[in-house]
Design a protein around this motif. Structure first.
Motif, PDB file in Angstrom:
ATOM      1  N   GLY A  18       0.818  -1.212   0.000  1.00 41.36           N
ATOM      2  CA  GLY A  18       0.000   0.000   0.000  1.00 41.36           C
ATOM      3  C   GLY A  18       0.848   1.256   0.000  1.00 41.36           C
ATOM      4  N   ASN A  19       0.189   2.399  -0.096  1.00 42.01           N
ATOM      5  CA  ASN A  19       0.872   3.702  -0.078  1.00 42.01           C
ATOM      6  C   ASN A  19       0.132   4.614   0.890  1.00 42.01           C
ATOM      7  OD1 ASN A  19      -1.400   3.786  -1.693  1.00 42.01           O
ATOM      8  ND2 ASN A  19      -0.542   5.260  -3.128  1.00 42.01           N
ATOM      9  N   LYS A  20       0.417   4.406   2.150  1.00 42.26           N
ATOM     10  CA  LYS A  20      -0.335   5.097   3.184  1.00 42.26           C
ATOM     11  C   LYS A  20       0.589   5.722   4.226  1.00 42.26           C
ATOM     12  CE  LYS A  20      -4.093   1.701   2.772  1.00 42.26           C
ATOM     13  NZ  LYS A  20      -4.911   0.691   3.484  1.00 42.26           N
ATOM     14  N   ALA A  21      -0.032   6.336   5.223  1.00 42.50           N
ATOM     15  CA  ALA A  21       0.666   6.848   6.400  1.00 42.50           C
ATOM     16  C   ALA A  21      -0.094   6.345   7.615  1.00 42.50           C
ATOM     17  CB  ALA A  21       0.705   8.379   6.387  1.00 42.50           C
ATOM     18  N   ARG A  22       0.617   5.844   8.589  1.00 40.07           N
ATOM     19  CA  ARG A  22      -0.064   5.302   9.765  1.00 40.07           C
ATOM     20  C   ARG A  22       0.775   5.513  11.012  1.00 40.07           C
ATOM     21  NH1 ARG A  22      -0.213  -1.160   8.909  1.00 40.07           N
ATOM     22  NH2 ARG A  22      -0.919  -1.089  11.070  1.00 40.07           N
ATOM     23  N   SER A  23       0.101   5.744  12.119  1.00 38.09           N
ATOM     24  CA  SER A  23       0.785   5.885  13.400  1.00 38.09           C
ATOM     25  C   SER A  23       1.269   4.520  13.849  1.00 38.09           C
ATOM     26  CB  SER A  23      -0.163   6.482  14.448  1.00 38.09           C
ATOM     27  OG  SER A  23      -0.544   7.793  14.073  1.00 38.09           O
ATOM     28  N   PHE A  28       5.209   8.328  16.822  1.00 36.09           N
ATOM     29  CA  PHE A  28       5.830   8.305  15.503  1.00 36.09           C
ATOM     30  C   PHE A  28       4.827   7.897  14.431  1.00 36.09           C
ATOM     31  CE2 PHE A  28       9.366   7.567  18.429  1.00 36.09           C
ATOM     32  CZ  PHE A  28      10.274   8.515  17.983  1.00 36.09           C
ATOM     33  N   LYS A  29       5.036   8.387  13.235  1.00 38.51           N
ATOM     34  CA  LYS A  29       4.175   8.059  12.104  1.00 38.51           C
ATOM     35  C   LYS A  29       5.016   7.590  10.930  1.00 38.51           C
ATOM     36  CE  LYS A  29      -0.080   9.694   9.945  1.00 38.51           C
ATOM     37  NZ  LYS A  29      -1.111  10.761   9.999  1.00 38.51           N
ATOM     38  N   LEU A  30       4.539   6.545  10.245  1.00 29.69           N
ATOM     39  CA  LEU A  30       5.263   5.961   9.123  1.00 29.69           C
ATOM     40  C   LEU A  30       4.559   6.266   7.808  1.00 29.69           C
ATOM     41  CD1 LEU A  30       7.319   3.981   7.764  1.00 29.69           C
ATOM     42  CD2 LEU A  30       5.706   2.141   8.305  1.00 29.69           C
ATOM     43  N   PHE A  31       5.306   6.857   6.872  1.00 23.78           N
ATOM     44  CA  PHE A  31       4.854   7.028   5.496  1.00 23.78           C
ATOM     45  C   PHE A  31       5.532   5.928   4.693  1.00 23.78           C
ATOM     46  CE2 PHE A  31       4.425  11.065   7.522  1.00 23.78           C
ATOM     47  CZ  PHE A  31       3.333  11.696   6.932  1.00 23.78           C
ATOM     48  N   GLY A  43      10.079   3.294   3.346  1.00 25.58           N
ATOM     49  CA  GLY A  43       9.280   4.206   4.143  1.00 25.58           C
ATOM     50  C   GLY A  43      10.133   5.233   4.854  1.00 25.58           C
ATOM     51  N   VAL A  44       9.462   6.234   5.409  1.00 24.67           N
ATOM     52  CA  VAL A  44      10.107   7.260   6.230  1.00 24.67           C
ATOM     53  C   VAL A  44       9.279   7.416   7.497  1.00 24.67           C
ATOM     54  CG1 VAL A  44      10.858   9.657   6.408  1.00 24.67           C
ATOM     55  CG2 VAL A  44      10.992   8.475   4.207  1.00 24.67           C
ATOM     56  N   VAL A  45       9.936   7.295   8.638  1.00 26.92           N
ATOM     57  CA  VAL A  45       9.266   7.450   9.929  1.00 26.92           C
ATOM     58  C   VAL A  45       9.541   8.849  10.461  1.00 26.92           C
ATOM     59  CG1 VAL A  45       8.957   6.518  12.245  1.00 26.92           C
ATOM     60  CG2 VAL A  45       9.647   4.992  10.376  1.00 26.92           C
ATOM     61  N   LEU A  46       8.472   9.527  10.895  1.00 27.80           N
ATOM     62  CA  LEU A  46       8.593  10.896  11.424  1.00 27.80           C
ATOM     63  C   LEU A  46       8.057  10.965  12.848  1.00 27.80           C
ATOM     64  CD1 LEU A  46       7.281  13.350   8.670  1.00 27.80           C
ATOM     65  CD2 LEU A  46       9.637  13.003   9.382  1.00 27.80           C
ATOM     66  N   LYS A  47       8.671  11.831  13.613  1.00 30.18           N
ATOM     67  CA  LYS A  47       8.084  12.170  14.888  1.00 30.18           C
ATOM     68  C   LYS A  47       6.780  12.906  14.587  1.00 30.18           C
ATOM     69  CE  LYS A  47       9.862  13.576  19.386  1.00 30.18           C
ATOM     70  NZ  LYS A  47      10.984  14.257  20.080  1.00 30.18           N
ATOM     71  N   GLU A  48       5.700  12.576  15.248  1.00 35.62           N
ATOM     72  CA  GLU A  48       4.383  13.071  14.863  1.00 35.62           C
ATOM     73  C   GLU A  48       4.279  14.597  14.911  1.00 35.62           C
ATOM     74  OE1 GLU A  48       1.244  10.998  16.897  1.00 35.62           O
ATOM     75  OE2 GLU A  48       1.208   9.492  15.312  1.00 35.62           O
ATOM     76  N   GLU A  49       5.082  15.253  15.716  1.00 32.90           N
ATOM     77  CA  GLU A  49       5.030  16.713  15.776  1.00 32.90           C
ATOM     78  C   GLU A  49       5.507  17.353  14.476  1.00 32.90           C
ATOM     79  OE1 GLU A  49       8.612  18.600  18.008  1.00 32.90           O
ATOM     80  OE2 GLU A  49       8.171  16.700  19.042  1.00 32.90           O
ATOM     81  N   PHE A  50       6.219  16.577  13.628  1.00 27.38           N
ATOM     82  CA  PHE A  50       6.709  17.107  12.357  1.00 27.38           C
ATOM     83  C   PHE A  50       5.818  16.730  11.173  1.00 27.38           C
ATOM     84  CE2 PHE A  50      10.872  16.523  14.687  1.00 27.38           C
ATOM     85  CZ  PHE A  50      10.976  17.859  15.053  1.00 27.38           C
ATOM     86  N   GLU A  56       4.781  17.087   0.646  1.00 23.80           N
ATOM     87  CA  GLU A  56       4.549  16.185  -0.485  1.00 23.80           C
ATOM     88  C   GLU A  56       5.196  14.831  -0.210  1.00 23.80           C
ATOM     89  OE1 GLU A  56       5.515  15.980  -5.319  1.00 23.80           O
ATOM     90  OE2 GLU A  56       6.432  17.513  -4.054  1.00 23.80           O
ATOM     91  N   VAL A  57       4.539  13.785  -0.675  1.00 26.79           N
ATOM     92  CA  VAL A  57       5.100  12.441  -0.611  1.00 26.79           C
ATOM     93  C   VAL A  57       5.131  11.887  -2.031  1.00 26.79           C
ATOM     94  CG1 VAL A  57       4.925  10.127   0.350  1.00 26.79           C
ATOM     95  CG2 VAL A  57       4.112  12.083   1.688  1.00 26.79           C
ATOM     96  N   LYS A  58       6.326  11.642  -2.541  1.00 26.76           N
ATOM     97  CA  LYS A  58       6.478  11.125  -3.903  1.00 26.76           C
ATOM     98  C   LYS A  58       6.964   9.695  -3.822  1.00 26.76           C
ATOM     99  CE  LYS A  58       8.624  12.034  -8.380  1.00 26.76           C
ATOM    100  NZ  LYS A  58       9.480  12.964  -9.173  1.00 26.76           N
ATOM    101  N   ARG A  59       6.087   8.775  -4.211  1.00 26.05           N
ATOM    102  CA  ARG A  59       6.427   7.355  -4.177  1.00 26.05           C
ATOM    103  C   ARG A  59       6.768   6.900  -5.595  1.00 26.05           C
ATOM    104  NH1 ARG A  59       2.143   8.374  -0.577  1.00 26.05           N
ATOM    105  NH2 ARG A  59       2.438   7.516   1.533  1.00 26.05           N
ATOM    106  N   ALA A  60       8.067   6.804  -5.908  1.00 23.46           N
ATOM    107  CA  ALA A  60       8.502   6.429  -7.254  1.00 23.46           C
ATOM    108  C   ALA A  60       8.302   4.945  -7.510  1.00 23.46           C
ATOM    109  CB  ALA A  60       9.970   6.796  -7.454  1.00 23.46           C
ATOM    110  N   SER A  61       8.569   4.125  -6.513  1.00 26.79           N
ATOM    111  CA  SER A  61       8.419   2.670  -6.638  1.00 26.79           C
ATOM    112  C   SER A  61       8.516   2.078  -5.242  1.00 26.79           C
ATOM    113  CB  SER A  61       9.518   2.085  -7.540  1.00 26.79           C
ATOM    114  OG  SER A  61      10.764   2.106  -6.878  1.00 26.79           O
ATOM    115  N   ASP A  62       8.467   0.742  -5.171  1.00 27.94           N
ATOM    116  CA  ASP A  62       8.597   0.106  -3.861  1.00 27.94           C
ATOM    117  C   ASP A  62      10.055   0.060  -3.412  1.00 27.94           C
ATOM    118  OD1 ASP A  62       9.464  -1.756  -5.676  1.00 27.94           O
ATOM    119  OD2 ASP A  62       8.383  -3.447  -4.807  1.00 27.94           O
ATOM    120  N   ARG A  63      10.928   0.783  -4.146  1.00 30.50           N
ATOM    121  CA  ARG A  63      12.342   0.874  -3.773  1.00 30.50           C
ATOM    122  C   ARG A  63      12.815   2.316  -3.556  1.00 30.50           C
ATOM    123  NH1 ARG A  63      15.432  -3.639  -3.960  1.00 30.50           N
ATOM    124  NH2 ARG A  63      14.637  -5.471  -5.038  1.00 30.50           N
TER     125      ARG A  63
END
Length: 264
Positions: A18-23, A28-31, A43-50, A56-63
């Motif tokens: 999938g291509n989602k964001a979830r806590s 922390f939240k994972l895109f 994926g990229v994990v962010l501290k939720e305050e950020f 923008e989230v650009k998903r070029a591929s699963d790599r």
């Protein structure tokens, strides 16, 4: 991340479809992006305050994926990448580097870029000749995947082999990129992509010629450093690879013995 006080973390081989964001807990939240629950995924994990700083989230591929954030007027691009492993086909490796190139080239000049990736390669011990892009505390011997990493890090820095055709093509590509950044129409995008392909063709021809000339200087320090790059270039062009065994005598002079090996 909580223990080491890490605010942003790139992760690979997530294996989440999938291509989602979830806590994911602990603030922390994972895109993420993935197409197969059994392999790959980045994926990229962010501290939720950020999270509010994400533009923008650009998903070029699963790599390859890019997360763009803004901090007090400063644009930061966080790119997460996952290169194919050593045993994968060369075509898959080239596709990964092409995707990473496209993501990097799409980032406007002046914006900051941080690439957090599992490149699955060894750049080798020491950094002679590559000091501008790497330190000297690598491990093992440099392999094909490691050479790809070094080549990517140099981009336009390694220009000793450029000829007039390459210089002209690179300049045209830069102008096309600037035009596309200012006006992101499909026409400008196609023009930029065509010039990207042209540059790659000119670069390939120029490199081949330069490396063939360097092949006659194997008994020099510089020639020794370029051996691996010469073999890699010929392999990518689908030609026979000349394997060269490098042996030094007591005085440090390089002795070579060659054997032609058909590329498999």
């Amino acid at each position: 991340m909580e223990r080491r006080k890490v605010d942003i973390l790139c992760v690979q081989e997530t294996r989440w479809k999938g291509n989602k964001a979830r806590s994911i807990g602990a603030g922390f939240k994972l895109f993420y992006y993935g197409v197969d629950s059994k392999r790959n995924g980045v994926g990229v994990v962010l501290k939720e305050e950020f999270v509010r700083n994400v533009l923008e989230v650009k998903r070029a591929s699963d790599r390859v994926m890019n997360l763009k954030l803004e901090f007090e007027g400063v644009m930061l691009n966080v790119v997460s990448g996952y290169a194919p492993q050593a045993g994968c086909e060369l075509e898959k490796k080239e596709r990964f580097w092409s995707e990473l190139d496209e993501v990097k080239e799409s980032i406007p000049t002046g914006q900051r870029v941080v690439i957090g990736a599992d490149f699955n390669g060894y750049v080798g011990e020491g950094n002679r000749g590559d000091e501008e892009v790497m330190g000297k505390f690598g491990v093992k011997e440099r392999n094909l995947e490691g050479q790809m990493v070094v080549d990517f890090a140099k981009e336009d820095k390694e220009t000793w082999w450029w000829n007039e055709e390459v210089q002209d093509s690179v300049q045209r590509k830069r102008l096309a990129k600037k035009k596309w950044v200012m006006d992101r129409t499909e026409e400008n995008r196609q023009e930029y992509k065509e010039l990207q392909r042209r540059v790659k063709r000119e670069v390939s021809k120029a490199k081949q010629k330069a490396y063939d000339e360097l092949y006659t200087t194997l008994d020099t320090i510089k020639g020794e450093k370029d051996l691996y790059r010469l073999a890699r270039q010929r392999a990518r062009d689908g030609k026979d690879v000349q394997q060269v065994r490098v042996i030094k005598d007591r005085d440090g002079r390089v002795l070579t013995s060659e054997e032609s090996v058909q590329r498999r």
